[in-house]
Write an enzyme that holds these catalytic residues in place. Structure first.
Site, PDB file in Angstrom:
ATOM      1  N   HIS A 162       1.991   2.058  -3.471  1.00  0.00           N
ATOM      2  CA  HIS A 162       0.951   2.709  -4.272  1.00  0.00           C
ATOM      3  C   HIS A 162       1.037   4.233  -4.155  1.00  0.00           C
ATOM      4  CE1 HIS A 162      -1.670  -0.099  -6.258  1.00  0.00           C
ATOM      5  NE2 HIS A 162      -1.898  -0.806  -5.164  1.00  0.00           N
ATOM      6  N   GLU A 200       0.821  -1.211   0.000  1.00  0.00           N
ATOM      7  CA  GLU A 200       0.000   0.000   0.000  1.00  0.00           C
ATOM      8  C   GLU A 200       0.855   1.262   0.000  1.00  0.00           C
ATOM      9  OE1 GLU A 200      -3.026  -0.262  -0.733  1.00  0.00           O
ATOM     10  OE2 GLU A 200      -3.028  -2.426  -0.468  1.00  0.00           O
TER      11      GLU A 200
END
Length: 225
Positions: A183, A180
């Site tokens: 990202h 994450e």
């Protein structure tokens, strides 16, 4: 067996202004249903998201986090970053309560992860140990590939209430944290993946759905020492 992690090339900074980010969030929150998850090829996934510095009202931030959690659950997934909803902001939500095979859970060091949101995260590896497993992404539906990641990381982040926080994560939880956070820097798991391992979901299920990756490593010819 440990393998080296592949470096990530950060994307260009998002061109969105603070006002444009807030407008995008308000439009998302105004939708009747859940927003779609942005798919690979959209420029927002390749941009360095803007650090959160108060672009949203507290109520808007709380509503965005709740909407992201709903989308993550519906997908279903174990994490979702704001850019995956078209919002170039350093924000992600994480949670893992899936029931999986006990053997796979032990090999992958996968334990439940309670829901939490992170703003402006950054992580550092703890030690040199790595772990290599198949990994997928909600922004690249239908495919999986083997990614070598740090087995243990120290995460620094900001809570939604503005307070600073840090925590250590190991195993699968560390993998989620790294995925994450990548990202938010314009990275996708493919940037770190062994591309010879790439498989669509059907072929993965038919041939390589084991707790570990030894069968795929030998059968597809990757990560050879």
């Amino acid at each position: 067996m440990d393998f080296e992690t592949r470096p990530l090339t950060a994307g260009p900074d998002t061109p969105f202004t603070a006002a444009e980010i807030r407008t995008a969030v308000q439009e998302l929150l105004g939708l009747d249903g859940l927003p779609p998850i942005v798919q690979v090829g959209h420029p927002v996934l390749r941009q360095h998201a803007a650090p959160y510095d108060g672009q949203l009202k507290d109520t808007e931030l709380a509503q965005l986090i709740e909407r992201m959690r709903d989308v993550m659950h519906a997908a279903p997934g174990v994490g979702l970053a704001a850019p995956q909803l078209g919002i170039p902001l350093q924000l992600a939500v994480l949670e893992d309560h899936f029931d999986i095979d006990p053997i796979a859970s032990e090999i992958r060091q996968r334990t439940p992860l309670s829901f939490f949101a992170i703003l402006n995260p950054r992580y550092q590896p703890q030690g040199t140990s790595t772990a290599s497993f198949y990994e997928g992404c909600l922004s690249m539906r239908g495919f999986q590939a083997v990614v070598s990641r740090h087995r243990d990381v120290h995460l620094h982040y900001q809570r939604p209430d503005g307070s600073a926080a840090s925590a250590e994560f190991s195993g699968w939880q560390a993998r989620i944290v790294q995925h994450e956070t990548d990202h938010l820097n314009g990275g996708l798991y493919l940037d770190r993946a062994e591309l010879r391992s790439l498989a669509n979901d059907a072929e993965y299920t038919a041939h390589w759905a084991y707790p570990g990756i030894d069968e795929a490593r030998h059968g597809l010819g990757f990560l050879n020492p």
